[in-house]
Design a protein around this motif. Sequence first.
Motif, PDB file in Angstrom:
ATOM      1  N   LEU A  87       0.842  -1.189   0.000  1.00 16.19           N
ATOM      2  CA  LEU A  87       0.000   0.000   0.000  1.00 16.19           C
ATOM      3  C   LEU A  87       0.881   1.243   0.000  1.00 16.19           C
ATOM      4  N   SER A  88       0.640   2.139  -0.946  1.00 10.77           N
ATOM      5  CA  SER A  88       1.356   3.416  -1.012  1.00 10.77           C
ATOM      6  C   SER A  88       0.348   4.546  -0.892  1.00 10.77           C
ATOM      7  N   LEU A  89       0.616   5.502  -0.004  1.00  6.72           N
ATOM      8  CA  LEU A  89      -0.281   6.616   0.234  1.00  6.72           C
ATOM      9  C   LEU A  89       0.480   7.940   0.191  1.00  6.72           C
ATOM     10  N   ARG A  90      -0.209   8.988  -0.260  1.00  6.83           N
ATOM     11  CA  ARG A  90       0.287  10.351  -0.090  1.00  6.83           C
ATOM     12  C   ARG A  90      -0.805  11.143   0.598  1.00  6.83           C
ATOM     13  N   VAL A  91      -0.435  11.777   1.697  1.00  4.55           N
ATOM     14  CA  VAL A  91      -1.398  12.463   2.553  1.00  4.55           C
ATOM     15  C   VAL A  91      -1.083  13.955   2.598  1.00  4.55           C
ATOM     16  N   ASP A  92      -2.103  14.789   2.395  1.00  7.76           N
ATOM     17  CA  ASP A  92      -1.975  16.233   2.575  1.00  7.76           C
ATOM     18  C   ASP A  92      -2.286  16.561   4.030  1.00  7.76           C
ATOM     19  N   ILE A  93      -1.282  17.044   4.763  1.00 12.93           N
ATOM     20  CA  ILE A  93      -1.459  17.364   6.172  1.00 12.93           C
ATOM     21  C   ILE A  93      -2.257  18.658   6.323  1.00 12.93           C
ATOM     22  N   ASP A  94      -3.290  18.623   7.177  1.00 13.82           N
ATOM     23  CA  ASP A  94      -4.091  19.824   7.409  1.00 13.82           C
ATOM     24  C   ASP A  94      -4.241  20.159   8.884  1.00 13.82           C
ATOM     25  N   CYS A  95      -3.590  19.380   9.763  1.00 12.29           N
ATOM     26  CA  CYS A  95      -3.654  19.690  11.182  1.00 12.29           C
ATOM     27  C   CYS A  95      -2.436  19.113  11.897  1.00 12.29           C
ATOM     28  N   VAL A  96      -1.886  19.923  12.816  1.00  9.39           N
ATOM     29  CA  VAL A  96      -0.707  19.546  13.598  1.00  9.39           C
ATOM     30  C   VAL A  96      -0.932  19.994  15.037  1.00  9.39           C
ATOM     31  N   LYS A  97      -0.582  19.121  15.985  1.00 12.63           N
ATOM     32  CA  LYS A  97      -0.655  19.468  17.407  1.00 12.63           C
ATOM     33  C   LYS A  97       0.641  19.034  18.067  1.00 12.63           C
ATOM     34  N   VAL A  98       1.297  19.964  18.766  1.00 18.66           N
ATOM     35  CA  VAL A  98       2.584  19.698  19.395  1.00 18.66           C
ATOM     36  C   VAL A  98       2.478  19.950  20.886  1.00 18.66           C
ATOM     37  N   GLN A  99       2.939  18.986  21.680  1.00 16.56           N
ATOM     38  CA  GLN A  99       3.041  19.143  23.132  1.00 16.56           C
ATOM     39  C   GLN A  99       4.385  18.610  23.573  1.00 16.56           C
ATOM     40  N   GLY A 100       5.291  19.522  23.906  1.00 17.38           N
ATOM     41  CA  GLY A 100       6.625  19.104  24.310  1.00 17.38           C
ATOM     42  C   GLY A 100       7.352  18.405  23.184  1.00 17.38           C
ATOM     43  N   ASN A 101       7.820  17.192  23.432  1.00 16.83           N
ATOM     44  CA  ASN A 101       8.548  16.429  22.410  1.00 16.83           C
ATOM     45  C   ASN A 101       7.639  15.455  21.660  1.00 16.83           C
ATOM     46  N   ARG A 102       6.328  15.577  21.867  1.00 18.07           N
ATOM     47  CA  ARG A 102       5.374  14.683  21.209  1.00 18.07           C
ATOM     48  C   ARG A 102       4.469  15.493  20.289  1.00 18.07           C
ATOM     49  N   ALA A 103       4.071  14.907  19.162  1.00 15.81           N
ATOM     50  CA  ALA A 103       3.212  15.613  18.209  1.00 15.81           C
ATOM     51  C   ALA A 103       2.334  14.629  17.468  1.00 15.81           C
TER      52      ALA A 103
END
Length: 216
Positions: A87-103
């Motif tokens: 399976l090959s996918l390409r995803v357009d990212i539309d949301c990011v959440k960062v807390q410390g060293n985790r995201a």
Amino acid sequence: MKRATRVSLSTLALAMLFLVPTAFAQSVSGGFHVVSDEGSRNIEFNAKLHPNGSASGDLKFTGQLSVPDQDVDGDGTGDPSSTATTLSLRVDIDCVKVQGNRAVLAGQVRESSIGTYVGRRMLLTVEDGGEGKNAEPDRYTWGQYRSTAATWIASDGELEFDPGVGLTWIATDFERTDDVGIPSNPPAGVDCQSFPLSSYALEDLPPGSGNIQVKP
């Protein structure tokens, strides 16, 4: 000479003002290749959270998948066993959440080697273990989700034009002033706010398999 100095300092201050939002932008990037009992998978990603709250980026996924050979025509020729495929996918990212060293980053599948995956949502949660000899292992987990958007509209069958169609509301406990309520039309797609970052069970990246960088 003093006048020239004032002009130079003003120009420097103005330049720093425009550079600050870019310098402090949150971002998540990296890539890794891992092999497990489920097969091998390769993930590459680069996403950024902009000062206005919007996000952009790209994620590429390639991995082995077991797909059932279903009898979609109903002629009895289907095989209930699973067939291994890539399976090959390409995803357009539309949301990011960062807390410390985790995201966590999420987006919609735009391209896929298996057509039924186009339009699905994909989440990738990562943890940056740091750099150097005292660094902890980088960690990750991922998932893909079908759309739960409603394909029908509830209306009163006895009314030709139901005035209630399209209305939204928040259901709350009248006796509790601290009740934030439940929306009548919650978001249909999974995004970065769907689950707390602390709720994800992450897997360690094996040494030398790749690198994850989270910039809060």
